[in-house]
Design an enzyme around this catalytic site. Structure first.
Site, PDB file in Angstrom:
ATOM      1  N   HIS A 110      -7.687   1.350   2.381  1.00 40.46           N
ATOM      2  CA  HIS A 110      -7.492   0.875   3.766  1.00 40.46           C
ATOM      3  C   HIS A 110      -8.167   1.824   4.764  1.00 40.46           C
ATOM      4  O   HIS A 110      -7.540   2.295   5.716  1.00 40.46           O
ATOM      5  CB  HIS A 110      -6.002   0.727   4.082  1.00 40.46           C
ATOM      6  CG  HIS A 110      -5.745  -0.257   5.197  1.00 40.46           C
ATOM      7  ND1 HIS A 110      -4.635  -1.044   5.254  1.00 40.46           N
ATOM      8  CD2 HIS A 110      -6.474  -0.583   6.293  1.00 40.46           C
ATOM      9  CE1 HIS A 110      -4.687  -1.795   6.335  1.00 40.46           C
ATOM     10  NE2 HIS A 110      -5.801  -1.541   6.986  1.00 40.46           N
ATOM     11  N   GLU A 114       0.849  -1.191   0.000  1.00 39.52           N
ATOM     12  CA  GLU A 114       0.000   0.000   0.000  1.00 39.52           C
ATOM     13  C   GLU A 114       0.884   1.241   0.000  1.00 39.52           C
ATOM     14  O   GLU A 114       1.926   1.254   0.674  1.00 39.52           O
ATOM     15  CB  GLU A 114      -0.908  -0.008   1.230  1.00 39.52           C
ATOM     16  CG  GLU A 114      -1.875  -1.200   1.222  1.00 39.52           C
ATOM     17  CD  GLU A 114      -2.767  -1.277   2.457  1.00 39.52           C
ATOM     18  OE1 GLU A 114      -2.591  -0.459   3.382  1.00 39.52           O
ATOM     19  OE2 GLU A 114      -3.642  -2.168   2.489  1.00 39.52           O
TER      20      GLU A 114
HETATM   21  N1  LIG Z   1      -9.528  -2.531   6.902  1.00 34.93           N
HETATM   22  C1  LIG Z   1      -9.249  -1.968   8.042  1.00 34.93           C
HETATM   23  O1  LIG Z   1      -9.128  -0.762   8.158  1.00 34.93           O
HETATM   24  C2  LIG Z   1      -9.060  -2.836   9.256  1.00 34.93           C
HETATM   25  C3  LIG Z   1      -9.365  -2.317  10.511  1.00 34.93           C
HETATM   26  C4  LIG Z   1      -9.236  -3.165  11.620  1.00 34.93           C
HETATM   27  C5  LIG Z   1      -8.783  -4.462  11.458  1.00 34.93           C
HETATM   28  N2  LIG Z   1      -8.460  -4.916  10.224  1.00 34.93           N
HETATM   29  C6  LIG Z   1      -8.019  -6.289  10.017  1.00 34.93           C
HETATM   30  O2  LIG Z   1      -9.150  -7.143  10.145  1.00 34.93           O
HETATM   31  C7  LIG Z   1      -8.713  -8.444  10.551  1.00 34.93           C
HETATM   32  C8  LIG Z   1      -9.592  -8.954  11.670  1.00 34.93           C
HETATM   33  O3  LIG Z   1      -9.466  -8.120  12.803  1.00 34.93           O
HETATM   34  P1  LIG Z   1     -10.010  -8.618  14.228  1.00 34.93           P
HETATM   35  O4  LIG Z   1      -9.802  -7.506  15.182  1.00 34.93           O
HETATM   36  O5  LIG Z   1     -11.363  -9.194  14.055  1.00 34.93           O
HETATM   37  O6  LIG Z   1      -8.971  -9.774  14.508  1.00 34.93           O
HETATM   38  P2  LIG Z   1      -9.103 -10.987  15.547  1.00 34.93           P
HETATM   39  O7  LIG Z   1      -7.729 -11.409  15.848  1.00 34.93           O
HETATM   40  O8  LIG Z   1     -10.042 -10.601  16.646  1.00 34.93           O
HETATM   41  O9  LIG Z   1      -9.826 -12.138  14.687  1.00 34.93           O
HETATM   42  C9  LIG Z   1      -9.218 -12.867  13.669  1.00 34.93           C
HETATM   43  C10 LIG Z   1      -9.891 -14.235  13.647  1.00 34.93           C
HETATM   44  O10 LIG Z   1      -9.467 -14.936  12.478  1.00 34.93           O
HETATM   45  C11 LIG Z   1      -9.260 -16.289  12.820  1.00 34.93           C
HETATM   46  N3  LIG Z   1      -8.395 -16.871  11.790  1.00 34.93           N
HETATM   47  C12 LIG Z   1      -7.074 -16.648  11.587  1.00 34.93           C
HETATM   48  N4  LIG Z   1      -6.660 -17.280  10.485  1.00 34.93           N
HETATM   49  C13 LIG Z   1      -7.743 -17.911   9.977  1.00 34.93           C
HETATM   50  C14 LIG Z   1      -7.957 -18.713   8.826  1.00 34.93           C
HETATM   51  N5  LIG Z   1      -6.969 -18.983   7.958  1.00 34.93           N
HETATM   52  N6  LIG Z   1      -9.194 -19.222   8.613  1.00 34.93           N
HETATM   53  C15 LIG Z   1     -10.215 -18.948   9.475  1.00 34.93           C
HETATM   54  N7  LIG Z   1     -10.073 -18.185  10.575  1.00 34.93           N
HETATM   55  C16 LIG Z   1      -8.854 -17.665  10.806  1.00 34.93           C
HETATM   56  C17 LIG Z   1      -8.668 -16.240  14.211  1.00 34.93           C
HETATM   57  O11 LIG Z   1      -8.804 -17.458  14.889  1.00 34.93           O
HETATM   58  C18 LIG Z   1      -9.499 -15.117  14.834  1.00 34.93           C
HETATM   59  O12 LIG Z   1     -10.680 -15.603  15.441  1.00 34.93           O
HETATM   60  C19 LIG Z   1      -7.250  -8.311  10.933  1.00 34.93           C
HETATM   61  O13 LIG Z   1      -6.457  -8.800   9.877  1.00 34.93           O
HETATM   62  C20 LIG Z   1      -7.054  -6.816  11.062  1.00 34.93           C
HETATM   63  O14 LIG Z   1      -5.721  -6.428  10.773  1.00 34.93           O
HETATM   64  C21 LIG Z   1      -8.609  -4.130   9.116  1.00 34.93           C
END
Ligand SMILES: NC(=O)c1ccc[n+]([C@@H]2O[C@H](COP(=O)([O-])OP(=O)(O)OC[C@H]3O[C@@H](n4cnc5c(N)ncnc54)[C@H](O)[C@@H]3O)[C@@H](O)[C@H]2O)c1
Length: 399
Positions: A284, A261
């Site tokens: 993002h 990015e």
């Molecule tokens: N777009 C944005 O601006 C933005 C903002 C916040 C978070 N995010 C991203 O969103 C994602 C989720 O955030 P969160 O706070 O819910 O995270 P989190 O850690 O609470 O949840 C992630 C979940 O994914 C599961 N997981 C991991 N690998 C997996 C796979 N291969 N298959 C199935 N399940 C799997 C984990 O067990 C966990 O329950 C993160 O990657 C975070 O960086 C993006």
């Protein structure tokens, strides 16, 4: 102890500033990020550092900032901080892991509706002067099946909101997760892909997830399903998504995160997904709302305040987690030490040798570190000196 000093960089929300100041902490703010040398100079005499994602707190910075006790990362990630080096020096690091959860969920819902109604095309046509009133390819989302991959903070919150809108919720998570409402837990990603008309990724950024959603997974999706990724860019093969969209197998996609990015506003951006109809690309911004910024400010500042006032380390990311109910009067001794057998016994025998009665005490350990909070009525200087002189002591504070 003199007045606690906080340095807040990168335009941290004013709510954080007032919350810290109201707690008697002296706050100095700086609009931008600092480079390594500037940061080292700025940290002289500073107890608390507040940063966002652009300030790198390296091992060298931590080596020189001997007065620094805590870092507040006023953002979600903590990759910019050398966490292990911070732990070794007893510098606790806090972040805001779920302040922008709701913002991401709302964008996902908005994008699903936008794709189901082909809004980007209708909008584009009308801006270009073409009146194209047509119901072909436009759908309600009520009654449709959504497959949530990753049922953590965001996935599970999305589950609740999607169900309220009448979507049938399916999810897959590598961990055992409690299904909320009527959501159905799938045993495998394959099972989810067979049933979901909308597939949305919310997995975390562990290295094993690199490219885990590629040509095979797109091929397994239901014909004309919608795809969203607002998790991490490197988990999806976007060339494979492009193929799926161009062949018509995938009816639309919304993508907020990319493998690489641009670093600065206005920088050129290139993606294989550009120029494809019914594809929504956003820079993002899933978690970027005013509400999320305010919540991050409040959340992290509260953690820093509670650490200063009570030694609380709950929800930190690199040291043992501990909360001990505050008692009126008396003193609180917080002792961060190398985690090895017998340290608690040594602490208590020093207290006993000086006739200091323990009013309350709690210990927590994590990896190489142990953290004990002890409440006492009185704390003679000799006790402080002896605790500080223990070879296992990393940090000692009397509050
Ligand atoms: N777009 C944005 O601006 C933005 C903002 C916040 C978070 N995010 C991203 O969103 C994602 C989720 O955030 P969160 O706070 O819910 O995270 P989190 O850690 O609470 O949840 C992630 C979940 O994914 C599961 N997981 C991991 N690998 C997996 C796979 N291969 N298959 C199935 N399940 C799997 C984990 O067990 C966990 O329950 C993160 O990657 C975070 O960086 C993006």
């Amino acid at each position: 102890m003199g007045r606690v000093k906080a340095l807040l960089l990168e335009n941290i929300h004013p709510l954080a500033v007032s919350l810290l100041q109201d707690s008697g902490i002296e706050v100095q703010s700086h609009a931008g990020a600092l480079d390594e040398d500037e940061l080292i100079a700025a940290l002289d005499g500073v107890d608390l550092l507040g940063i966002r994602s652009k300030t790198e707190v390296t091992e060298r910075v931590l080596q020189t900032a001997t007065q620094l006790q805590a870092i507040g990362a006023f953002c979600i990630g903590t990759n910019q901080v050398a966490l292990k080096a911070a732990a070794e020096r007893g510098v606790v690091v806090f972040n805001a892991p779920f302040s922008n959860t709701r913002s991401v969920v709302e964008l996902v819902i908005g994008e699903i509706i936008a794709m189901a109604r082909r809004l980007t095309e209708k909008d584009g046509d009308l801006h270009a002067g073409t009146w194209n009133k047509d119901a072909t390819g436009s759908h309600e989302i009520r009654g449709r099946s959504i497959g949530i991959v990753g049922y953590g903070n965001i996935g599970s919150q999305l589950s609740v909101v999607a169900e309220m809108l009448g979507l049938r919720v399916f999810f897959y998570d590598t961990e055992d997760k409690l299904a909320l409402g009527n959501a159905h837990r799938c045993e495998s990603l394959e099972e989810l892909l067979q049933v979901a008309e909308v597939v949305t990724l919310h997995v975390d950024g562990r290295s094993g997830n690199a490219g885990f959603f590629g040509a095979e997974q797109f091929g397994r999706m239901r014909p004309r399903a919608l795809f969203l990724n607002l998790s991490r860019g490197f988990v999806v093969d976007y060339d494979a998504l492009r193929e799926g969209l161009l062949s018509g197998h995938i009816a639309g996609a919304a993508v907020d995160v990319f493998p690489t990015e641009p670093k600065v506003k206005g920088e050129r951006f290139v993606s294989p997904l550009q120029g494809i109809p019914n594809v929504i690309l956003t820079p993002h911004v899933g978690g970027s709302t005013q509400e999320a910024q305010e919540d991050i400010g409040r959340f992290v500042a509260t953690k820093l305040r509670d650490f200063v006032q009570r030694g609380t380390t709950t929800l930190n990311v690199n040291l043992p987690t501990l909360t001990l109910e505050a008692r009126p009067g008396g003193h609180r001794v917080t002792h961060l030490h190398v985690n090895m057998p017998g340290v608690l016994a040594k602490v208590n025998s020093i207290l006993a040798a000086h006739g200091v009665n323990i009013e309350g005490q709690m210990l927590s350990t994590l990896g190489d570190n142990g953290y004990v909070i002890t409440d006492v009525n009185d704390i003679p200087r000799a006790v402080v000196d002896e605790l500080a002189a223990l070879p296992e002591t990393i940090r000692l504070r009397v509050i």
